[in-house]
Motif scaffolding. Structure first.
Motif, short mmCIF file in Angstrom:
data_model
loop_
_atom_site.label_atom_id
_atom_site.label_comp_id
_atom_site.label_asym_id
_atom_site.label_seq_id
_atom_site.Cartn_x
_atom_site.Cartn_y
_atom_site.Cartn_z
N TYR A 89 0.89 -1.41 0.24
CA TYR A 89 0.01 -0.07 -0.06
C TYR A 89 0.87 1.14 -0.16
O TYR A 89 1.64 1.45 0.87
CB TYR A 89 -1.06 0.11 1.34
CG TYR A 89 -1.75 1.28 1.26
CD1 TYR A 89 -2.72 1.10 0.38
CD2 TYR A 89 -1.45 2.47 1.92
CE1 TYR A 89 -3.64 2.42 0.38
CE2 TYR A 89 -2.41 3.65 2.00
CZ TYR A 89 -3.45 3.39 1.28
OH TYR A 89 -4.31 4.63 1.13
N LEU A 90 0.84 2.18 -0.95
CA LEU A 90 1.54 3.26 -1.12
C LEU A 90 0.77 4.47 -1.15
O LEU A 90 -0.40 4.61 -1.91
CB LEU A 90 2.28 3.16 -2.56
CG LEU A 90 3.64 2.46 -2.60
CD1 LEU A 90 3.18 0.99 -2.57
CD2 LEU A 90 4.32 2.68 -3.90
N TYR A 91 1.00 5.31 -0.29
CA TYR A 91 0.24 6.63 -0.09
C TYR A 91 0.31 7.47 -1.29
O TYR A 91 1.33 8.11 -1.52
CB TYR A 91 0.72 7.32 1.08
CG TYR A 91 0.71 6.81 2.54
CD1 TYR A 91 -0.48 6.30 2.95
CD2 TYR A 91 1.94 5.93 3.01
CE1 TYR A 91 -0.61 5.94 4.37
CE2 TYR A 91 1.82 5.14 4.27
CZ TYR A 91 0.72 5.32 4.79
OH TYR A 91 0.21 4.51 6.01
N GLU A 92 -0.87 7.47 -1.97
CA GLU A 92 -0.99 8.18 -3.34
C GLU A 92 -0.46 9.68 -3.38
O GLU A 92 -0.54 10.23 -4.28
CB GLU A 92 -2.34 7.99 -3.83
CG GLU A 92 -3.68 8.39 -3.26
CD GLU A 92 -4.76 8.15 -4.07
OE1 GLU A 92 -5.76 8.76 -3.68
OE2 GLU A 92 -4.86 7.26 -4.92
N LEU A 94 1.67 11.10 -1.75
CA LEU A 94 3.34 11.19 -1.63
C LEU A 94 3.82 11.17 -2.95
O LEU A 94 3.44 10.53 -4.03
CB LEU A 94 3.82 10.46 -0.71
CG LEU A 94 3.32 10.33 0.72
CD1 LEU A 94 4.09 9.34 1.57
CD2 LEU A 94 3.71 11.82 1.23
N PHE A 99 7.79 9.25 -0.44
CA PHE A 99 7.26 8.03 0.11
C PHE A 99 8.80 7.20 0.57
O PHE A 99 8.70 6.72 1.78
CB PHE A 99 6.96 7.08 -1.20
CG PHE A 99 6.81 5.78 -1.04
CD1 PHE A 99 5.84 5.10 -0.12
CD2 PHE A 99 7.62 4.79 -1.68
CE1 PHE A 99 5.87 3.60 0.02
CE2 PHE A 99 7.78 3.34 -1.58
CZ PHE A 99 6.95 2.86 -0.83
N ARG A 135 3.51 12.80 -7.84
CA ARG A 135 2.72 11.92 -6.92
C ARG A 135 2.57 10.38 -7.23
O ARG A 135 2.57 10.50 -8.46
CB ARG A 135 1.35 12.69 -6.79
CG ARG A 135 1.46 14.26 -6.36
CD ARG A 135 1.68 14.48 -5.00
NE ARG A 135 1.79 15.92 -4.51
CZ ARG A 135 2.47 16.24 -3.59
NH1 ARG A 135 2.94 15.38 -2.56
NH2 ARG A 135 2.38 17.52 -3.26
N ARG A 137 -0.23 8.77 -7.12
CA ARG A 137 -1.34 8.83 -7.75
C ARG A 137 -1.42 8.73 -9.21
O ARG A 137 -2.12 8.21 -10.06
CB ARG A 137 -2.30 9.56 -7.29
CG ARG A 137 -2.49 11.13 -7.72
CD ARG A 137 -3.21 11.68 -7.43
NE ARG A 137 -3.78 11.83 -6.13
CZ ARG A 137 -3.41 12.88 -5.17
NH1 ARG A 137 -2.53 13.95 -5.45
NH2 ARG A 137 -3.67 12.88 -3.92
#
Length: 247
Positions: A89-92, A94, A99, A135, A137
C-alpha cells in the motif's frame, strides 16, 4: 552464518460459527544462508504469504521460533532488512521521494545526511528517478511496484525479502526486477523471494524452499530439485502420491 532461521512455525485461523479451523502452516522450518538467493515457491494458497507475515510478526503464529542474524526481530535488525509485501500500500498523495523519506525515517539509526544519496540511487535502479517528484497517484501499476522495490533496497540491507515481486509487471518490468536482484547478489545480499512460478527461480536462485498445503516439502539446492522433479507440478504430484501410499 544463518541470516534467517525459522523453526516449527504453526498458524491456525479460527473458523466461524459453522466453519472449521484452517491449519494454514504446519511445522514450517527452513533457514537462509548468508549471501545465498533462496526462492520460496508453491502454488497459490500454499502458505507463502502467511509464512512471511508470521516471520515479520504482522500476524502472530501459534508457536515457533524466528531469528534474524542470530536474534529475535528487533528495531536494530529491522534496519538490516528490506521488504516488499505481495500487495504493497503506497500513500498516493506522496511523491516518490516523499514515499522513500517516510520509510527512511521509520528505520532505526539512519542519518538524514545519507538519505538523498540513497534515495537517488534506489530510484535510478528502478528507473523512476525522472518521476521522483510526481505524486504516486500518477504512477502506473508497474511504476508503483517498482517504487515498492526502491523502498526495499533503499537502506542497502543485508537481507531482502520480496513477496511475489514480479506481480503486475510486464516483461520489461520483470527483466528490470531480475537485473536489480542480480545487482544485489553481487553486493553479497541474502535474497529471499516468493513466487508460484518456478521459471522466476531458475534464473536467480541457488536454493529453493518449496511449500505445499502449509508444509515444507523440499529445502535445498535448486539443481537437485530440478533433477528429481523437473517442475513444480510434477513435484506436487509425486508428493501427493507418496501421501496417498502412507494413508
Amino acid at each position: 552464518m544463518q541470516v534467517l532461521q525459522v523453526e516449527k512455525l504453526n498458524k491456525t485461523f479460527k473458523g466461524g460459527l459453522f466453519e472449521k479451523d484452517r491449519h494454514v502452516l504446519q511445522d514450517i522450518s527452513f533457514h537462509l544462508p548468508q549471501g545465498e538467493t533462496t526462492g520460496f515457491v508453491g502454488s497459490n494458497g500454499a502458505g507463502k504469504t502467511t509464512t512471511i507475515k508470521c516471520i515479520f510478526d504482522f500476524i502472530r503464529p501459534d508457536n515457533g521460533k524466528i531469528h534474524f542474524f542470530g536474534e529475535p526481530l528487533n528495531s536494530k535488525s529491522k534496519t538490516r532488512i528490506g521488504y516488499l509485501p505481495e500487495r504493497p500500500y503506497l500513500y498516493e498523495f506522496l511523491t516518490g521521494m516523499e514515499f522513500l523519506k517516510l520509510h527512511w525515517n521509520l528505520c532505526f539509526g539512519l542519518t538524514q545526511k545519507d538519505f538523498i544519496e540513497r534515495a537517488h540511487e534506489a530510484l535510478k535502479k528502478v528507473d523512476l528517478f525522472e518521476a521522483r517528484d510526481r505524486r504516486l497517484r500518477t504512477y502506473s501499476k508497474g511504476m508503483l511496484q517498482r517504487a515498492g522495490i526502491a523502498q526495499a533496497v533503499l537502506t542497502r540491507p543485508d537481507l531482502i525479502i520480496l513477496d511475489e515481486p514480479m506481480s503486475g509487471l510486464d516483461p520489461d518490468g520483470r527483466a528490470m526486477v531480475k537485473d536489480i536482484l542480480r545487482e544485489e547478489q553481487k553486493r553479497g545480499v541474502t535474497l529471499f523471494f516468493s513466487s508460484h512460478l518456478l521459471q522466476d527461480m531458475e534464473e536467480l536462485c541457488s536454493r529453493l524452499v518449496v511449500v505445499n498445503k502449509g508444509k515444507i516439502v523440499y529445502e535445498g539446492a535448486l539443481p537437485q530439485f530440478m533433477s528429481e522433479f523437473q517442475s513444480l507440478e510434477k513435484a506436487f504430484q509425486v508428493l501427493k502420491n507418496r501421501e496417498a501410499k502412507n494413508v
